[in-house]
Design a protein around this motif. Structure first.
Motif: not given
Length: 774
Positions: A220-231
């Motif tokens: 997986f890759y988590l960039s946290f770019a979407d604050s409405a869908a953190i994960g």
């Protein structure tokens, strides 16, 4: 900043062309909120080969386990990676209730001012035990551990099974919550990779790069770019994570490629119970709490930040301060009388009278503005270093303007003065979060460079205080020259025979050598006096000729003779360290002073070497060749026995220290004639022999250069958790001397090559021939 194992985020112009790959945000974890991410894979992945990579900026320190990543099926079977209460990194596995793997670093991770890149590599097929589980910090593989018990060959890991996985919390317990920031989190299922897949070194600095390989089934890759869908997983696998006690406001602009200040928890007046929200919030838990930011306000330019301040109307609080203070004599606490503290003082007396007062040079004025009927407000701070004035705003309305010093170095600061109100808070925003950790609705305002997230728009021309906006230094990774082209440390082993020492990176003009494993006084040689002329900083002895010691300065270092009689530079089988400075080669005549000097000056690096002949006239002056007044200089008689006299700007020209002695600072006009140096000359007295008798002298002169060197002072606290000293970069070399009455403390010599990580106990002494301490 440089050095392989320190937190080394470069703090200047980070948002320019330096970073080929930009990371735009991170996820803030507040351990008080029990915040974490969780996921259970649908099926097991590869249990013998995987890689975890993340960029991490720490918040709270020393408060128990802080988990980065882990997995467990129950309390007896688990694996996790995290920090311990001793602030070391640990990687552990338990099987059937027994701990079967423990890798715990010797390195201590206490830098809260920037991001570490942490990579853990699992490759159980490796025949060599040390290769089965590896940890990389900022691109460098850790090879020395406090504890190192590895799993056997082909033993499965607990991570990557179809069991519960967590980020930011222990996988088997509702505990071990992480406090700080994570960015660019990658997990690679089925491939054991080293750090070069996620970062690269540019001019000595480890920086991020985009991962471009396969992620495998559970990757997986988590960039946290979407604050409405953190994960959200952006690897293409849709291996999404569930966020618990995390909100959209926890996605902030602080990142490895644009670093923002936070409250410096290493400040001695801060307690862990008072700080939260990853070091952006102060809560009134006791009287007189306060702290400074991890960044200083630059000496030029216009800078803006803001703070949300809230008092519970039912209780009493007074002298909350939001403003600026200095490094050496202030901490921003409310109720302080520090003459270098400026700010807005806000209070709530008797639960009903909210007001703001001017707080100028440590003096609080009469009431200057009411908070109105609500107990919360946003205070804005605008610091104009070009005009040397500070402006303070309340809810976007200017309250007052005050002049500030043109010579002091200021830090954002704030705190609480007194009261019993545990709900009184102060939350800082340097442009990373205009919600103030969820206390306000986001403002979404940027500065004139389009950077930041502010509740109110910054005044015109004022910028967010972050690494992307900081002025470009003359010496730095993104400049014409880097710091290691002006100073460098090399280690070598003596042979007792002619040898060339390379790896300096330039032709040095001043080399300071010390035997590490043997007892012998340190020695210095410079190009102005000539390679055969030796002085010993631990001795008052006059200069001596040594034709078989350091015999030449070369394009990438220096050449040594057999050193048969001297035994300072090349003693066989002994370890040596050489600190090397670049001046400007062949000296030129300087007639700026009443005494003509010969000077080799590196004006860019703020360092020069000068020689002259004393005339015994009080007030005589000598040209130093720098572009501004030196802040420190070391003067030694060459032709006579005399001590090494030291001037330091923190003491002033009425005092002096001795490099070859433990003597405390002495008040006398004999050394510097009670006259401060200027941009062209230094003044001399008529001491017994130390600065201006009828003999030849050499002087080494220094001033601070942003991002490269720092001359300063600090007050020790006598604690094992010592005083934090701000430099603005990771030092490559430290010379520390005691100034207080009583003396008795040796001059310490430390460097980032012998001491690559914290805690650094590799001490040598300028005033002693003792071998290296550890």
């Amino acid at each position: 900043m440089s050095g392989p194992l320190g937190s080394q985020q470069w703090m200047y112009n980070a948002g320019g062309s330096f970073y080929p790959y930009s990371i735009d945000q991170s996820l803030r974890f507040n351990d008080d909120d029990s915040a974490y991410l969780s996921r259970t894979p649908a099926s097991a992945g590869n249990l013998d080969a995987w890689t975890f990579s993340a960029w991490v900026k720490r918040g709270n320190l020393g408060v128990g386990t802080q988990t980065l990543f882990g997995a467990s099926s129950d309390v007896n079977n688990w694996m996790y990676i995290g920090f311990t209460s001793a602030n070391v990194l640990t990687w552990n596995q338990a099987d059937a209730g027994s701990v079967t793997m423990t890798l715990t670093t010797s390195q201590v991770f206490r830098d809260v001012g920037s991001f570490y890149h942490i990579l853990c590599k699992y490759d159980s097929a490796q025949a060599t035990a040390a290769d089965r589980q590896e940890i990389y910090i900022n691109g460098t593989k850790i090879t020395a551990f406090g504890t190192a018990t590895r799993l056997g060959q082909n033993v499965d890991s607990r991570i990557n099974r179809n069991i519960g996985h967590t980020i930011g919390r222990l996988p088997y317990s509702s505990a071990g919550y992480f406090d700080g920031y994570m960015a660019e989190v990658n997990f690679i299922d089925g491939t054991a990779l080293d750090a070069t897949s996620f970062g690269e070194t540019i001019n000595g600095i480890w920086v991020p790069k985009a991962y471009s390989g396969s992620y495998g089934t559970n990757g997986f890759y988590l960039s946290f770019a979407d604050s409405a869908a953190i994960g959200d997983d952006l690897s293409g696998n849709t291996n999404d994570w569930t966020a618990t006690n995390l909100a959209a406001s926890d996605v902030v602009l602080d990142s490895p490629t644009n670093n923002f200040p936070t409250i410096n928890v290493l400040d001695p007046t801060i307690t862990t119970s008072a700080i939260s929200e990853a070091n952006l919030k102060i809560t009134e838990v006791a009287n007189n709490l306060g702290g400074k930011a991890t960044f200083a306000v630059p000496a030029t330019g216009k800078w803006y930040w803001e703070a949300y301040c809230n008092c519970d109307a039912a209780q009493e609080m007074w002298n909350g301060i939001t403003g600026i203070t200095t490094n050496s004599s202030g901490d921003g606490r409310g109720g302080s009388t520090n003459s270098n503290t400026y700010g807005a003082s806000w209070s709530n007396y008797s639960g009903s009278n909210f007001f703001i007062r001017k707080y100028i040079a440590g003096v609080e004025s009469a009431e200057s503005g009411s908070f109105g009927t609500t107990p919360n407000t946003v205070l804005g701070i605008a610091i104009d270093r070009d005009a040397n004035e500070a402006k303070f705003y309340k809810d976007n309305a200017l309250q007052f303007t005050t002049s500030i010093s043109s010579t002091q170095e200021y830090f954002p600061a704030g705190g609480m003065g007194g009261g019993t109100n545990a709900t009184t808070i102060q939350v800082w925003n340097f442009g990373q979060d205009s919600t103030f950790a969820g206390n306000k609705t986001a403002g979404g305002n940027t500065d004139d460079n389009g950077i930041g997230d502010f509740f109110y728009a910054p005044p015109s021309g004022f910028l967010a205080l972050n690494s992307a906006n900081l002025p470009e230094p003359a010496i730095g990774p993104n400049s014409d020259t880097t710091s290691d082209q002006h100073f460098n440390t090399v280690l070598y082993t003596g042979t007792g025979a002619t040898q060339s020492i390379t790896g300096v990176g330039f032709q040095p003009d001043w080399t300071w050598v010390k035997r590490r494993s043997g007892v012998q006084e340190p020695s210095v040689t410079d190009s102005v006096r000539g390679v055969n002329a030796q002085l010993r900083p631990a001795s008052a002895a006059a200069e001596s000729a040594q034709t078989d010691a350091l015999t030449s300065f070369d394009s990438d270092g220096f050449t040594l003779g057999a050193d048969a009689t001297n035994r300072s530079y090349n003693y066989y089988t002994d370890n040596h360290v050489a600190w090397n400075w670049k001046a400007d080669g062949t000296a030129v005549s300087n007639t700026d002073g009443s005494i003509t000097s010969s000077v080799s000056a590196n004006q860019d690096a703020g360092m020069s070497i000068a020689t002259w002949t004393g005339n015994q006239i009080a007030g005589a002056t000598v040209g130093h060749g720098l572009s501004q007044a030196p802040e420190m200089y070391i003067v030694k008689a060459r032709g006579a026995a005399a001590s090494w006299a030291v001037y330091h700007s923190a003491l002033g020209a009425t005092k002096w220290l001795l490099l070859n002695s433990t003597q405390a600072a002495t008040t006398s006009s004999q050394e510097w004639n009670n006259t401060e140096p200027t941009s062209t000359v230094v003044s001399l007295g008529t001491s017994s022999a130390n600065s201006n008798q009828s003999t030849t002298y050499v002087g080494y002169f220094f001033h601070s250069v942003e991002g490269h060197s720092k001359v300063g002072s600090y007050v020790g606290n006598g604690s094992t958790d010592g005083t934090f000293v701000y430099t603005g970069f990771r030092p490559a070399f430290l010379l520390i001397g005691k100034t207080a009455v009583g003396g008795g403390w040796n001059w310490q010599l430390r460097d980032s090559v012998r001491g690559q990580f914290n805690v650094d106990d590799n001490e040598l002494r300028a005033n002693s021939g003792a071998a290296e301490l550890s």
